[in-house]
Design a protein around this motif. Structure first.
Motif, PDB file in Angstrom:
ATOM      1  N   ILE A 288      70.230  34.750  27.129  1.00  0.00           N
ATOM      2  CA  ILE A 288      69.713  35.865  27.919  1.00  0.00           C
ATOM      3  C   ILE A 288      68.286  36.199  27.484  1.00  0.00           C
ATOM      4  O   ILE A 288      67.846  35.821  26.403  1.00  0.00           O
ATOM      5  CB  ILE A 288      70.597  37.134  27.775  1.00  0.00           C
ATOM      6  CG1 ILE A 288      70.696  37.541  26.309  1.00  0.00           C
ATOM      7  CG2 ILE A 288      71.979  36.893  28.371  1.00  0.00           C
ATOM      8  CD1 ILE A 288      71.485  38.833  26.088  1.00  0.00           C
ATOM      9  N   LYS A 289      67.586  36.910  28.341  1.00  0.00           N
ATOM     10  CA  LYS A 289      66.228  37.337  28.034  1.00  0.00           C
ATOM     11  C   LYS A 289      66.269  38.733  27.427  1.00  0.00           C
ATOM     12  O   LYS A 289      66.926  39.635  27.958  1.00  0.00           O
ATOM     13  CB  LYS A 289      65.373  37.344  29.311  1.00  0.00           C
ATOM     14  CG  LYS A 289      63.933  37.770  29.060  1.00  0.00           C
ATOM     15  CD  LYS A 289      63.113  37.695  30.343  1.00  0.00           C
ATOM     16  CE  LYS A 289      61.659  38.116  30.090  1.00  0.00           C
ATOM     17  NZ  LYS A 289      60.830  38.002  31.317  1.00  0.00           N
ATOM     18  N   PHE A 290      65.575  38.924  26.310  1.00  0.00           N
ATOM     19  CA  PHE A 290      65.540  40.212  25.629  1.00  0.00           C
ATOM     20  C   PHE A 290      64.199  40.903  25.883  1.00  0.00           C
ATOM     21  O   PHE A 290      63.177  40.255  26.105  1.00  0.00           O
ATOM     22  CB  PHE A 290      65.752  40.031  24.117  1.00  0.00           C
ATOM     23  CG  PHE A 290      67.137  39.574  23.751  1.00  0.00           C
ATOM     24  CD1 PHE A 290      68.137  40.496  23.504  1.00  0.00           C
ATOM     25  CD2 PHE A 290      67.442  38.218  23.668  1.00  0.00           C
ATOM     26  CE1 PHE A 290      69.419  40.081  23.170  1.00  0.00           C
ATOM     27  CE2 PHE A 290      68.705  37.793  23.340  1.00  0.00           C
ATOM     28  CZ  PHE A 290      69.706  38.719  23.090  1.00  0.00           C
ATOM     29  N   ASP A 291      64.238  42.226  25.814  1.00  0.00           N
ATOM     30  CA  ASP A 291      63.021  43.022  26.010  1.00  0.00           C
ATOM     31  C   ASP A 291      62.302  43.206  24.677  1.00  0.00           C
ATOM     32  O   ASP A 291      62.217  44.316  24.136  1.00  0.00           O
ATOM     33  CB  ASP A 291      63.371  44.390  26.620  1.00  0.00           C
ATOM     34  CG  ASP A 291      63.935  44.255  28.018  1.00  0.00           C
ATOM     35  OD1 ASP A 291      63.494  43.343  28.739  1.00  0.00           O
ATOM     36  OD2 ASP A 291      64.826  45.044  28.381  1.00  0.00           O
ATOM     37  N   GLY A 292      61.835  42.084  24.122  1.00  0.00           N
ATOM     38  CA  GLY A 292      61.095  42.167  22.872  1.00  0.00           C
ATOM     39  C   GLY A 292      61.804  41.514  21.708  1.00  0.00           C
ATOM     40  O   GLY A 292      62.968  41.094  21.795  1.00  0.00           O
ATOM     41  N   ILE A 293      61.098  41.472  20.570  1.00  0.00           N
ATOM     42  CA  ILE A 293      61.594  40.788  19.379  1.00  0.00           C
ATOM     43  C   ILE A 293      62.740  41.544  18.711  1.00  0.00           C
ATOM     44  O   ILE A 293      63.728  40.946  18.276  1.00  0.00           O
ATOM     45  CB  ILE A 293      60.447  40.595  18.363  1.00  0.00           C
ATOM     46  CG1 ILE A 293      59.323  39.742  18.974  1.00  0.00           C
ATOM     47  CG2 ILE A 293      60.964  39.922  17.096  1.00  0.00           C
ATOM     48  CD1 ILE A 293      59.741  38.352  19.344  1.00  0.00           C
ATOM     49  N   ASP A 294      62.646  42.861  18.615  1.00  0.00           N
ATOM     50  CA  ASP A 294      63.645  43.638  17.869  1.00  0.00           C
ATOM     51  C   ASP A 294      65.055  43.465  18.423  1.00  0.00           C
ATOM     52  O   ASP A 294      65.991  43.188  17.650  1.00  0.00           O
ATOM     53  CB  ASP A 294      63.253  45.110  17.828  1.00  0.00           C
ATOM     54  CG  ASP A 294      62.038  45.360  16.946  1.00  0.00           C
ATOM     55  OD1 ASP A 294      61.721  44.473  16.117  1.00  0.00           O
ATOM     56  OD2 ASP A 294      61.409  46.430  17.074  1.00  0.00           O
ATOM     57  N   PRO A 295      65.281  43.638  19.734  1.00  0.00           N
ATOM     58  CA  PRO A 295      66.647  43.430  20.229  1.00  0.00           C
ATOM     59  C   PRO A 295      67.111  41.979  20.081  1.00  0.00           C
ATOM     60  O   PRO A 295      68.309  41.732  19.882  1.00  0.00           O
ATOM     61  CB  PRO A 295      66.556  43.845  21.704  1.00  0.00           C
ATOM     62  CG  PRO A 295      65.111  43.840  22.047  1.00  0.00           C
ATOM     63  CD  PRO A 295      64.391  44.163  20.787  1.00  0.00           C
ATOM     64  N   LEU A 296      66.167  41.035  20.142  1.00  0.00           N
ATOM     65  CA  LEU A 296      66.524  39.620  19.929  1.00  0.00           C
ATOM     66  C   LEU A 296      67.017  39.402  18.509  1.00  0.00           C
ATOM     67  O   LEU A 296      68.075  38.793  18.294  1.00  0.00           O
ATOM     68  CB  LEU A 296      65.311  38.729  20.200  1.00  0.00           C
ATOM     69  CG  LEU A 296      65.444  37.258  19.791  1.00  0.00           C
ATOM     70  CD1 LEU A 296      66.562  36.578  20.563  1.00  0.00           C
ATOM     71  CD2 LEU A 296      64.120  36.521  19.989  1.00  0.00           C
ATOM     72  N   VAL A 297      66.286  39.924  17.531  1.00  0.00           N
ATOM     73  CA  VAL A 297      66.669  39.761  16.129  1.00  0.00           C
ATOM     74  C   VAL A 297      68.006  40.453  15.858  1.00  0.00           C
ATOM     75  O   VAL A 297      68.866  39.921  15.142  1.00  0.00           O
ATOM     76  CB  VAL A 297      65.577  40.318  15.198  1.00  0.00           C
ATOM     77  CG1 VAL A 297      66.071  40.365  13.751  1.00  0.00           C
ATOM     78  CG2 VAL A 297      64.310  39.465  15.300  1.00  0.00           C
ATOM     79  N   GLU A 298      68.207  41.619  16.439  1.00  0.00           N
ATOM     80  CA  GLU A 298      69.477  42.344  16.261  1.00  0.00           C
ATOM     81  C   GLU A 298      70.646  41.496  16.770  1.00  0.00           C
ATOM     82  O   GLU A 298      71.688  41.392  16.108  1.00  0.00           O
ATOM     83  CB  GLU A 298      69.422  43.673  17.017  1.00  0.00           C
ATOM     84  CG  GLU A 298      70.697  44.502  16.866  1.00  0.00           C
ATOM     85  CD  GLU A 298      70.617  45.815  17.634  1.00  0.00           C
ATOM     86  OE1 GLU A 298      71.638  46.540  17.653  1.00  0.00           O
ATOM     87  OE2 GLU A 298      69.555  46.122  18.216  1.00  0.00           O
ATOM     88  N   GLN A 299      70.466  40.892  17.945  1.00  0.00           N
ATOM     89  CA  GLN A 299      71.538  40.064  18.500  1.00  0.00           C
ATOM     90  C   GLN A 299      71.737  38.792  17.677  1.00  0.00           C
ATOM     91  O   GLN A 299      72.889  38.347  17.470  1.00  0.00           O
ATOM     92  CB  GLN A 299      71.218  39.689  19.946  1.00  0.00           C
ATOM     93  CG  GLN A 299      72.303  38.855  20.635  1.00  0.00           C
ATOM     94  CD  GLN A 299      73.636  39.590  20.683  1.00  0.00           C
ATOM     95  OE1 GLN A 299      73.718  40.715  21.179  1.00  0.00           O
ATOM     96  NE2 GLN A 299      74.688  38.955  20.170  1.00  0.00           N
ATOM     97  N   MET A 300      70.669  38.233  17.171  1.00  0.00           N
ATOM     98  CA  MET A 300      70.789  37.013  16.371  1.00  0.00           C
ATOM     99  C   MET A 300      71.549  37.279  15.080  1.00  0.00           C
ATOM    100  O   MET A 300      72.305  36.426  14.595  1.00  0.00           O
ATOM    101  CB  MET A 300      69.407  36.434  16.085  1.00  0.00           C
ATOM    102  CG  MET A 300      68.730  35.849  17.329  1.00  0.00           C
ATOM    103  SD  MET A 300      67.029  35.299  17.049  1.00  0.00           S
ATOM    104  CE  MET A 300      67.289  33.832  16.070  1.00  0.00           C
ATOM    105  N   ASN A 301      71.365  38.450  14.508  1.00  0.00           N
ATOM    106  CA  ASN A 301      72.141  38.826  13.322  1.00  0.00           C
ATOM    107  C   ASN A 301      73.624  38.918  13.657  1.00  0.00           C
ATOM    108  O   ASN A 301      74.482  38.483  12.874  1.00  0.00           O
ATOM    109  CB  ASN A 301      71.639  40.157  12.761  1.00  0.00           C
ATOM    110  CG  ASN A 301      70.382  39.989  11.907  1.00  0.00           C
ATOM    111  OD1 ASN A 301      70.321  39.121  11.035  1.00  0.00           O
ATOM    112  ND2 ASN A 301      69.374  40.809  12.157  1.00  0.00           N
TER     113      ASN A 301
END
Length: 323
Positions: A288-301
C-alpha cells in the motif's frame, strides 16, 4: 544424473542405450501431484530392475501452441527442475526443446522415436498427459502398445481440488501462500543474486537486500511476506521480511518495476553479488501507499514483529516442506 538436451529431430547418439522406466510431463512446480508420478516411476523401475528416466520439455508448450496465453514464467524454471530431479535419484533426464518443429511431430513418430528407441520399457505419466501433433496422443493409446507397459497416475486432490500447476500459480497471485505451499509440498522459493538497489531502506532503519531473480519465476502477489533466505556463500538460513512490489510511497506504480527486497533480522553484512534463495512462508499484507515515512516505518515495525512470531512457529514446529 545425465541430462540430454534434445532439439528435434533426436540424434542417434542421444538415445538412451539401456532399458529404462520413464516419466513424462512438463512438471512445473514439482508439486505433490508430480511426486506421485515419481513414486510410481520408482516402483516400476524397481520391479523391472530398470534405470529411471524423465522426459520433460522447455519452454512451456503454450509458447508455440497458444501464443495469446503463453506461459513464460515458471514455478520451477528448467535449472531448478533439474536440481530437484537429481534428488529423486533419476538416472537420465531428457529435455526436449518444445519448438514448432517438435509440435508437428505425429503421435506415432513420438512413440517410435522418443519412447521405443530410448529403450523405454515402462511409461509413467499423469492421466492428462498428451503428445504428438494437436495433442492426439494420450495415455489410453500408450496403454494399447505392446512394446512397453504403461502406468497412469490418477488425479491428485487436496481439499477436494485437483493439485495442479495452474492452481498453485493462481494461489501465489492471490496471496494465498498457504494453499500454494501445501500443494507444492514445500515452501515456494525464488533463487537470485543480491544487486545494488536504491539503498533507501538503510536510511529508515530497514536495510534490504535487493534480489534479482536468476530466472523467469512466477512472482507472488505484490505485498509483504515473512520469508527465510538461504545465503549461498555460507549456506546459512536467515529470517526476514520481504516486499514484492513497486514501492508506491516513493514511486509511480504505473512506471516502476516490480522488485523483491528482503530485510533480514539482526543482519548487517555486505552481500552484494551473493547468490541467495528466498523461501516464502507467510503473506502478511498487500503493498500500500503511505502518507510519508513515519506511517511507513510504523507499519514496517509491525510487519517485523508479526513475521518474527510466525517464523518462530515455523522453525520450532516445522513441517516437511523440503524436497
Amino acid at each position: 544424473m545425465k541430462v540430454i538436451e534434445v532439439t528435434h529431430p533426436i540424434r542417434e547418439d542421444q538415445f538412451i542405450q539401456e532399458d529404462v522406466a520413464m516419466a513424462f510431463g512438463f512438471f512445473d512446480g514439482m508439486h505433490r501431484g508430480h511426486d506421485q508420478v515419481f513414486q510410481a516411476l520408482d516402483e516400476r523401475a524397481r520391479a523391472g530392475q530398470l534405470k529411471k528416466a524423465v522426459m520433460t520439455f522447455d519452454p512451456h508448450p503454450s509458447v508455440v501452441l497458444n501464443p495469446e496465453r503463453k506461459r513464460t514464467d515458471y514455478l520451477t524454471p528448467i535449472s531448478d527442475k533439474i536440481d530437484i530431479l537429481q534428488r529423486y535419484d533419476i538416472d537420465y533426464c531428457i529435455v526436449i526443446n518444445f519448438s514448432s518443429k517438435f509440435a508437428s511431430v505425429s503421435a506415432e513418430t513420438f512413440i517410435q522415436d522418443y519412447i521405443i528407441k530410448n529403450h523405454v520399457k515402462e511409461v509413467v505419466a499423469g492421466f492428462d498427459f498428451t503428445f504428438g501433433k494437436y495433442g492426439k496422443g494420450n495415455m489410453m493409446i500408450l496403454q494399447e502398445m505392446e512394446d512397453f507397459n504403461t502406468t497412469i497416475v490418477g488425479k491428485q486432490e487436496m481439499d477436494s481440488e485437483k493439485i495442479s500447476t495452474t492452481a498453485i500459480r493462481q494461489a501465489l497471485k492471490d496471496g494465498d501462500l498457504q494453499k500454494a505451499n501445501e500443494q507444492l509440498g514445500y515452501r515456494y522459493r525464488i533463487k537470485g543474486t543480491v544487486v545494488q538497489g536504491e539503498k533507501r531502506g538503510r536510511t529508515i532503519g530497514f536495510p534490504t537486500a535487493n534480489v534479482q531473480p536468476s530466472d523467469d519465476y512466477v512472482f507472488p502477489k505484490k505485498g509483504v511476506y515473512a520469508v527465510s533466505m538461504l545465503l549461498g556463500s555460507s549456506n546459512k538460513l536467515y529470517r526476514g521480511v520481504a516486499n514484492v512490489g513497486v514501492k508506491p510511497t516513493f514511486h509511480d506504480p504505473s512506471q516502476a518495476q516490480v522488485v523483491i527486497e528482503v530485510n533480514l533480522f539482526d543482519f548487517n553484512e555486505n552481500i552484494y553479488g551473493e547468490r541467495v534463495e528466498v523461501n516464502w512462508h507467510h503473506f502478511l499484507r498487500p503493498e500500500i501507499k503511505f502518507d510519508g515515512i513515519d506511517p511507513l516505518v510504523e507499519q514496517m515495525n509491525k510487519d517485523t514483529e508479526q513475521a518474527k512470531y510466525l517464523l518462530s512457529v515455523d522453525f520450532n514446529d516445522d513441517v516437511s516442506y523440503n524436497i
